[in-house]
Write a protein that holds these residues in place. Structure first.
Motif, PDB file in Angstrom:
ATOM      1  N   ALA A 133       0.820  -1.204   0.000  1.00 55.21           N
ATOM      2  CA  ALA A 133       0.000   0.000   0.000  1.00 55.21           C
ATOM      3  C   ALA A 133       0.860   1.262   0.000  1.00 55.21           C
ATOM      4  CB  ALA A 133      -0.940   0.001   1.206  1.00 55.21           C
ATOM      5  N   LEU A 134       1.983   1.229   0.720  1.00 55.73           N
ATOM      6  CA  LEU A 134       2.893   2.377   0.737  1.00 55.73           C
ATOM      7  C   LEU A 134       3.478   2.616  -0.655  1.00 55.73           C
ATOM      8  CD1 LEU A 134       4.790   1.716   4.093  1.00 55.73           C
ATOM      9  CD2 LEU A 134       2.945   3.359   3.685  1.00 55.73           C
ATOM     10  N   LEU A 135       3.875   1.534  -1.325  1.00 60.26           N
ATOM     11  CA  LEU A 135       4.402   1.675  -2.686  1.00 60.26           C
ATOM     12  C   LEU A 135       3.314   2.136  -3.655  1.00 60.26           C
ATOM     13  CD1 LEU A 135       6.885   0.335  -1.447  1.00 60.26           C
ATOM     14  CD2 LEU A 135       7.010  -1.139  -3.456  1.00 60.26           C
ATOM     15  N   ALA A 136       2.077   1.747  -3.374  1.00 59.27           N
ATOM     16  CA  ALA A 136       0.970   2.181  -4.231  1.00 59.27           C
ATOM     17  C   ALA A 136       0.763   3.688  -4.138  1.00 59.27           C
ATOM     18  CB  ALA A 136      -0.311   1.439  -3.841  1.00 59.27           C
ATOM     19  N   ALA A 137       1.008   4.263  -2.968  1.00 59.18           N
ATOM     20  CA  ALA A 137       0.911   5.720  -2.831  1.00 59.18           C
ATOM     21  C   ALA A 137       1.937   6.402  -3.732  1.00 59.18           C
ATOM     22  CB  ALA A 137       1.121   6.124  -1.377  1.00 59.18           C
ATOM     23  N   VAL A 138       3.134   5.821  -3.818  1.00 63.95           N
ATOM     24  CA  VAL A 138       4.167   6.366  -4.695  1.00 63.95           C
ATOM     25  C   VAL A 138       3.736   6.226  -6.153  1.00 63.95           C
ATOM     26  CG1 VAL A 138       6.561   6.134  -5.462  1.00 63.95           C
ATOM     27  CG2 VAL A 138       5.992   5.915  -3.031  1.00 63.95           C
ATOM     28  N   GLU A 139       3.214   5.074  -6.514  1.00 61.74           N
ATOM     29  CA  GLU A 139       2.732   4.859  -7.880  1.00 61.74           C
ATOM     30  C   GLU A 139       1.713   5.922  -8.271  1.00 61.74           C
ATOM     31  OE1 GLU A 139       2.971   0.017  -8.427  1.00 61.74           O
ATOM     32  OE2 GLU A 139       1.287   0.857  -7.309  1.00 61.74           O
ATOM     33  N   GLU A 140       0.798   6.177  -7.352  1.00 58.90           N
ATOM     34  CA  GLU A 140      -0.258   7.149  -7.622  1.00 58.90           C
ATOM     35  C   GLU A 140       0.335   8.546  -7.824  1.00 58.90           C
ATOM     36  OE1 GLU A 140      -4.234   7.186  -8.503  1.00 58.90           O
ATOM     37  OE2 GLU A 140      -3.237   5.473  -7.556  1.00 58.90           O
ATOM     38  N   LYS A 141       1.333   8.868  -7.013  1.00 62.14           N
ATOM     39  CA  LYS A 141       1.940  10.201  -7.084  1.00 62.14           C
ATOM     40  C   LYS A 141       2.725  10.404  -8.377  1.00 62.14           C
ATOM     41  CE  LYS A 141       2.879  14.225  -5.219  1.00 62.14           C
ATOM     42  NZ  LYS A 141       1.833  15.192  -4.814  1.00 62.14           N
ATOM     43  N   ILE A 142       3.491   9.406  -8.784  1.00 63.29           N
ATOM     44  CA  ILE A 142       4.346   9.577  -9.966  1.00 63.29           C
ATOM     45  C   ILE A 142       3.645   9.161 -11.260  1.00 63.29           C
ATOM     46  CG2 ILE A 142       6.417   9.235  -8.577  1.00 63.29           C
ATOM     47  CD1 ILE A 142       6.718   6.459  -9.802  1.00 63.29           C
ATOM     48  N   GLY A 143       2.459   8.540 -11.132  1.00 61.67           N
ATOM     49  CA  GLY A 143       1.695   8.156 -12.309  1.00 61.67           C
ATOM     50  C   GLY A 143       2.252   6.969 -13.059  1.00 61.67           C
ATOM     51  N   GLN A 144       2.905   6.066 -12.321  1.00 56.25           N
ATOM     52  CA  GLN A 144       3.532   4.904 -12.967  1.00 56.25           C
ATOM     53  C   GLN A 144       3.551   3.726 -12.003  1.00 56.25           C
ATOM     54  OE1 GLN A 144       7.598   5.623 -14.056  1.00 56.25           O
ATOM     55  NE2 GLN A 144       7.843   3.685 -15.128  1.00 56.25           N
ATOM     56  N   ALA A 145       3.193   2.550 -12.499  1.00 55.85           N
ATOM     57  CA  ALA A 145       3.189   1.351 -11.667  1.00 55.85           C
ATOM     58  C   ALA A 145       4.578   0.735 -11.586  1.00 55.85           C
ATOM     59  CB  ALA A 145       2.201   0.321 -12.230  1.00 55.85           C
ATOM     60  N   PHE A 146       4.890   0.178 -10.440  1.00 57.53           N
ATOM     61  CA  PHE A 146       6.136  -0.568 -10.275  1.00 57.53           C
ATOM     62  C   PHE A 146       5.986  -1.950 -10.896  1.00 57.53           C
ATOM     63  CE2 PHE A 146       6.542   2.245  -6.474  1.00 57.53           C
ATOM     64  CZ  PHE A 146       7.737   2.852  -6.825  1.00 57.53           C
ATOM     65  N   THR A 147       7.064  -2.460 -11.449  1.00 63.13           N
ATOM     66  CA  THR A 147       7.088  -3.853 -11.869  1.00 63.13           C
ATOM     67  C   THR A 147       7.399  -4.715 -10.647  1.00 63.13           C
ATOM     68  OG1 THR A 147       9.456  -3.895 -12.363  1.00 63.13           O
ATOM     69  CG2 THR A 147       7.965  -3.154 -14.135  1.00 63.13           C
ATOM     70  N   LEU A 148       7.214  -6.015 -10.781  1.00 61.88           N
ATOM     71  CA  LEU A 148       7.553  -6.911  -9.686  1.00 61.88           C
ATOM     72  C   LEU A 148       9.048  -6.845  -9.401  1.00 61.88           C
ATOM     73  CD1 LEU A 148       6.669  -9.045  -7.661  1.00 61.88           C
ATOM     74  CD2 LEU A 148       6.951 -10.778  -9.448  1.00 61.88           C
ATOM     75  N   ASN A 149       9.857  -6.733 -10.432  1.00 62.37           N
ATOM     76  CA  ASN A 149      11.302  -6.616 -10.248  1.00 62.37           C
ATOM     77  C   ASN A 149      11.656  -5.333  -9.500  1.00 62.37           C
ATOM     78  OD1 ASN A 149      14.044  -7.522 -10.728  1.00 62.37           O
ATOM     79  ND2 ASN A 149      14.208  -5.878 -12.237  1.00 62.37           N
ATOM     80  N   ASP A 150      10.970  -4.239  -9.823  1.00 69.47           N
ATOM     81  CA  ASP A 150      11.167  -2.973  -9.102  1.00 69.47           C
ATOM     82  C   ASP A 150      10.913  -3.161  -7.614  1.00 69.47           C
ATOM     83  OD1 ASP A 150      11.677  -1.552 -11.457  1.00 69.47           O
ATOM     84  OD2 ASP A 150       9.625  -0.801 -11.630  1.00 69.47           O
ATOM     85  N   MET A 151       9.784  -3.764  -7.287  1.00 66.87           N
ATOM     86  CA  MET A 151       9.394  -3.901  -5.889  1.00 66.87           C
ATOM     87  C   MET A 151      10.329  -4.830  -5.125  1.00 66.87           C
ATOM     88  SD  MET A 151       5.242  -3.704  -5.906  1.00 66.87           S
ATOM     89  CE  MET A 151       4.981  -4.932  -7.181  1.00 66.87           C
ATOM     90  N   ASN A 152      10.806  -5.863  -5.784  1.00 71.10           N
ATOM     91  CA  ASN A 152      11.769  -6.747  -5.122  1.00 71.10           C
ATOM     92  C   ASN A 152      13.067  -6.011  -4.811  1.00 71.10           C
ATOM     93  OD1 ASN A 152      10.166  -9.066  -5.013  1.00 71.10           O
ATOM     94  ND2 ASN A 152      10.746  -9.715  -7.071  1.00 71.10           N
ATOM     95  N   LYS A 153      13.487  -5.117  -5.706  1.00 74.31           N
ATOM     96  CA  LYS A 153      14.694  -4.324  -5.458  1.00 74.31           C
ATOM     97  C   LYS A 153      14.473  -3.324  -4.327  1.00 74.31           C
ATOM     98  CE  LYS A 153      16.682  -4.663 -10.113  1.00 74.31           C
ATOM     99  NZ  LYS A 153      17.043  -3.926 -11.359  1.00 74.31           N
TER     100      LYS A 153
END
Length: 205
Positions: free
Chosen positions: A74-94
């Motif tokens: 959910a915290l990463l989703a707030a970032v996605e919403e702010k920057i207008g771009q979804a993280f990939t699974l590889n992004d989130m693992n990093k």
């Protein structure tokens, strides 16, 4: 974190209680209440539309035991919403790896690798990963049953499920991190508690 049968067994230390973050000079405003409007709003039970599509659900972060990563996601989703771009699974693992380092330990404890120790730092780590090294994050603490309506987003806490969701500034459901076989099973009612999040991106490097 999420138990679709109505609880989370085996957690002895109430992991959903607040872990108080500290300031280390990283240009992050921690434990700072967002200025409240004269009249507070109780979190609503509406569903609002996210501008981000094709998000990776928390289930994919740990398929063998998908019930733990909801707050981190959910915290990463707030970032996605702010920057207008979804993280990939590889992004989130990093990002998870960066947040789990011994010299930072923004997430992880003896019982749960996705336990969030420092909410604002997790958000900041995700922003830094995307090149926003000058971003500032305001995380309201402690959790409240009402929202001011002055933040960018809220993190909704559903006590009966021990579960977290991304909400808009008014506490409405913006995104459900858990992928249900039947999407109608997702909780859409009023949350029991809210933390407010405000993100200032600054210049991207």
């Amino acid at each position: 974190m999420l138990n679709i049968s109505g609880g989370y067994e085996g957690i002895k230390n109430k992991w959903w209680e607040e872990i108080e973050p500290t300031i280390d000079g990283n240009a992050i405003e921690v434990k700072k209440e967002v200025i409240e409007a004269p009249k507070q709003k109780a979190g609503c039970s509406s569903i609002v539309s996210s501008k981000i599509f094709n998000r990776i659900p928390q289930n994919d972060l740990r398929p063998s035991n998908p019930n733990g990563p909801c707050l981190f996601r959910a915290l990463l989703a707030a970032v996605e919403e702010k920057i207008g771009q979804a993280f990939t699974l590889n992004d989130m693992n990093k990002i998870k790896k960066n947040c789990s380092k011994e010299d930072s330990k923004y997430i992880g404890n003896e019982e749960e690798e996705f336990f969030v120790n420092n909410h604002a730092k997790v958000i900041n780590a995700a922003l830094t990963f995307k090149g926003y090294k000058n971003a500032t994050v305001t995380w309201s603490s402690p959790r409240k049953s009402t929202v001011s309506g002055n933040s960018d987003y809220t993190i909704r806490f559903i006590k009966s499920k021990g579960h977290f969701q991304l909400g808009d500034k008014d506490g409405n459901l913006l995104w459900e991190p858990y992928k249900y076989n039947n999407p109608d099973n997702a909780y859409t009612g009023k949350a029991d508690g809210f933390n407010e999040v405000t993100i200032s991106l600054g210049a991207k490097e």
